[in-house]
Design a protein around this motif. Structure first.
Motif, mmCIF file in Angstrom:
data_model
loop_
_atom_site.group_PDB
_atom_site.id
_atom_site.type_symbol
_atom_site.label_atom_id
_atom_site.label_comp_id
_atom_site.label_asym_id
_atom_site.label_seq_id
_atom_site.Cartn_x
_atom_site.Cartn_y
_atom_site.Cartn_z
ATOM 1 N N ASP A 192 13.378 13.478 8.735
ATOM 2 C CA ASP A 192 12.694 13.694 7.453
ATOM 3 C C ASP A 192 11.415 12.866 7.454
ATOM 4 O O ASP A 192 11.454 11.654 7.270
ATOM 5 C CB ASP A 192 13.610 13.277 6.302
ATOM 6 C CG ASP A 192 12.972 13.508 4.933
ATOM 7 O OD1 ASP A 192 11.839 14.035 4.893
ATOM 8 O OD2 ASP A 192 13.596 13.152 3.925
ATOM 9 N N THR A 193 10.269 13.527 7.651
ATOM 10 C CA THR A 193 9.009 12.790 7.737
ATOM 11 C C THR A 193 8.621 12.130 6.422
ATOM 12 O O THR A 193 7.784 11.227 6.402
ATOM 13 C CB THR A 193 7.858 13.722 8.168
ATOM 14 O OG1 THR A 193 7.751 14.804 7.239
ATOM 15 C CG2 THR A 193 8.103 14.261 9.564
ATOM 16 N N SER A 194 9.225 12.549 5.300
ATOM 17 C CA SER A 194 8.884 11.946 4.011
ATOM 18 C C SER A 194 9.381 10.506 3.907
ATOM 19 O O SER A 194 8.998 9.781 2.992
ATOM 20 C CB SER A 194 9.459 12.770 2.858
ATOM 21 O OG SER A 194 10.872 12.686 2.820
ATOM 22 N N ARG A 195 10.224 10.088 4.858
ATOM 23 C CA ARG A 195 10.684 8.701 4.846
ATOM 24 C C ARG A 195 9.581 7.746 5.284
ATOM 25 O O ARG A 195 9.672 6.548 5.041
ATOM 26 C CB ARG A 195 11.903 8.550 5.760
ATOM 27 C CG ARG A 195 13.124 9.321 5.292
ATOM 28 C CD ARG A 195 14.265 9.145 6.268
ATOM 29 N NE ARG A 195 14.751 7.771 6.268
ATOM 30 C CZ ARG A 195 15.494 7.250 7.242
ATOM 31 N NH1 ARG A 195 15.792 7.980 8.302
ATOM 32 N NH2 ARG A 195 15.914 6.008 7.161
ATOM 33 N N ALA A 196 8.553 8.258 5.935
ATOM 34 C CA ALA A 196 7.431 7.414 6.339
ATOM 35 C C ALA A 196 6.517 7.158 5.146
ATOM 36 O O ALA A 196 6.384 7.995 4.253
ATOM 37 C CB ALA A 196 6.644 8.081 7.462
ATOM 38 N N VAL A 197 5.905 5.990 5.132
ATOM 39 C CA VAL A 197 4.966 5.621 4.073
ATOM 40 C C VAL A 197 3.623 5.323 4.720
ATOM 41 O O VAL A 197 3.540 4.511 5.645
ATOM 42 C CB VAL A 197 5.451 4.382 3.293
ATOM 43 C CG1 VAL A 197 4.459 4.027 2.190
ATOM 44 C CG2 VAL A 197 6.829 4.624 2.705
ATOM 45 N N GLU A 198 2.572 5.984 4.251
ATOM 46 C CA GLU A 198 1.233 5.789 4.797
ATOM 47 C C GLU A 198 0.357 5.053 3.789
ATOM 48 O O GLU A 198 0.308 5.425 2.617
ATOM 49 C CB GLU A 198 0.598 7.133 5.149
ATOM 50 C CG GLU A 198 1.335 7.880 6.243
ATOM 51 C CD GLU A 198 0.606 9.135 6.676
ATOM 52 O OE1 GLU A 198 -0.434 9.456 6.054
ATOM 53 O OE2 GLU A 198 1.065 9.786 7.627
ATOM 54 N N ILE A 199 -0.337 4.024 4.260
ATOM 55 C CA ILE A 199 -1.183 3.212 3.390
ATOM 56 C C ILE A 199 -2.574 3.114 4.014
ATOM 57 O O ILE A 199 -2.758 2.419 5.019
ATOM 58 C CB ILE A 199 -0.605 1.797 3.213
ATOM 59 C CG1 ILE A 199 0.842 1.873 2.710
ATOM 60 C CG2 ILE A 199 -1.471 0.978 2.265
ATOM 61 C CD1 ILE A 199 1.575 0.554 2.771
ATOM 62 N N PRO A 200 -3.573 3.794 3.456
ATOM 63 C CA PRO A 200 -4.939 3.675 3.983
ATOM 64 C C PRO A 200 -5.429 2.235 3.855
ATOM 65 O O PRO A 200 -5.267 1.600 2.817
ATOM 66 C CB PRO A 200 -5.744 4.622 3.089
ATOM 67 C CG PRO A 200 -4.731 5.562 2.508
ATOM 68 C CD PRO A 200 -3.487 4.744 2.337
ATOM 69 N N LEU A 201 -6.029 1.723 4.912
ATOM 70 C CA LEU A 201 -6.506 0.344 4.918
ATOM 71 C C LEU A 201 -8.017 0.247 4.795
ATOM 72 O O LEU A 201 -8.557 -0.847 4.646
ATOM 73 C CB LEU A 201 -6.064 -0.364 6.207
ATOM 74 C CG LEU A 201 -4.556 -0.496 6.394
ATOM 75 C CD1 LEU A 201 -4.252 -1.043 7.781
ATOM 76 C CD2 LEU A 201 -3.953 -1.388 5.319
ATOM 77 N N GLU A 202 -8.696 1.381 4.846
ATOM 78 C CA GLU A 202 -10.153 1.369 4.790
ATOM 79 C C GLU A 202 -10.635 2.474 3.867
ATOM 80 O O GLU A 202 -9.887 3.367 3.490
ATOM 81 C CB GLU A 202 -10.747 1.570 6.187
ATOM 82 C CG GLU A 202 -10.370 0.472 7.161
ATOM 83 C CD GLU A 202 -10.890 0.737 8.550
ATOM 84 O OE1 GLU A 202 -11.631 -0.109 9.057
ATOM 85 O OE2 GLU A 202 -10.548 1.783 9.106
ATOM 86 N N GLY A 203 -11.926 2.400 3.523
ATOM 87 C CA GLY A 203 -12.529 3.451 2.729
ATOM 88 C C GLY A 203 -12.486 3.163 1.246
ATOM 89 O O GLY A 203 -11.960 2.157 0.781
ATOM 90 N N THR A 204 -13.023 4.096 0.468
ATOM 91 C CA THR A 204 -13.160 3.891 -0.969
ATOM 92 C C THR A 204 -11.834 3.942 -1.697
ATOM 93 O O THR A 204 -11.759 3.582 -2.866
ATOM 94 C CB THR A 204 -14.086 4.964 -1.569
ATOM 95 O OG1 THR A 204 -13.546 6.262 -1.259
ATOM 96 C CG2 THR A 204 -15.477 4.860 -0.981
ATOM 97 N N GLY A 205 -10.775 4.373 -1.016
ATOM 98 C CA GLY A 205 -9.490 4.470 -1.684
ATOM 99 C C GLY A 205 -8.714 3.175 -1.723
ATOM 100 O O GLY A 205 -7.611 3.139 -2.239
#
Length: 202
Positions: free
Chosen positions: A95-108
């Motif tokens: 289940d790929t939804s178990r992964a958590v992605e956190i952008p570390l750069e950019g305007t977000g």
């Protein structure tokens, strides 16, 4: 196949998003430690922050890696069971939804760490102007500690974190003068008086 993709993985920024098995406070702490790892000047401190992140995630059966997403780094936290010999085993990704992605750069980016540091140093400046150089030096030492170890505002420190500053960092890393050591407790009271908050734990 990577651990996750933008459409399937849990984004820690989504309102009300559930991180499957990773609590929201763990996600936030993993991000904070990663940002500290990337910004501190001392290699030993960077290594310590990375170790703390991995230990934190390991307590929940997760691990992490940094993924290059079109030139922008993304912290990906995912179940450790997906990995074997340093590589993702696609047959283990149920289940790929178990992964958590956190952008570390950019305007977000959710927090402006430079603003937090500037805020803490402004507090130290005000303490210096109102109460003199010795208390100002102690306030600056607290600002250094908060910026290097927790990347949060002085007002947000917990009682345990403030105790760590008082008994460990201040003594070992701040190189305080005899006058500074004598008045440190008063300095802490003046710092929190300056920001209009009670000293944590009191």
């Amino acid at each position: 196949m990577s651990e996750s993709n933008g459409s399937e993985s849990t984004d820690a920024r989504d309102d009300g998003a559930d991180s499957a098995e990773l609590p929201a406070d763990v996600v936030e702490e993993a991000e904070r430690l990663t940002r500290l790892e990337r910004t501190v000047a001392d290699d030993n401190e960077a290594t310590a922050h990375a170790k703390r992140r991995e230990e934190l995630l390991d307590n929940h059966g997760f691990t992490s890696r940094i993924r290059d997403d079109d030139g922008d780094d993304v912290l990906v936290c995912h179940p450790a069971a997906w990995i074997e010999d340093g590589l993702v085993r696609t047959d283990r990704v149920e289940d790929t939804s178990r992964a958590v992605e956190i952008p570390l750069e950019g305007t977000g980016d959710p927090d402006d760490w430079n603003e937090v540091d500037a805020h803490n140093r402004e507090i130290a400046t005000v303490v210096r102007e109102r109460h003199g150089g010795v208390h100002g030096d102690n306030a600056a030492a607290l600002a250094d500690f908060v910026g290097n170890h927790y990347a949060k505002s002085i007002e947000s420190l917990t009682a345990e974190e403030l105790a760590e500053f008082r008994t460990e960092y201040f003594v070992r890393n701040a190189w305080p003068s005899k006058k500074q050591r004598t008045v440190i407790d008063e300095s802490i009271e003046l710092i929190y008086e300056t920001v209009g908050e009670a000293v944590p734990g009191e």
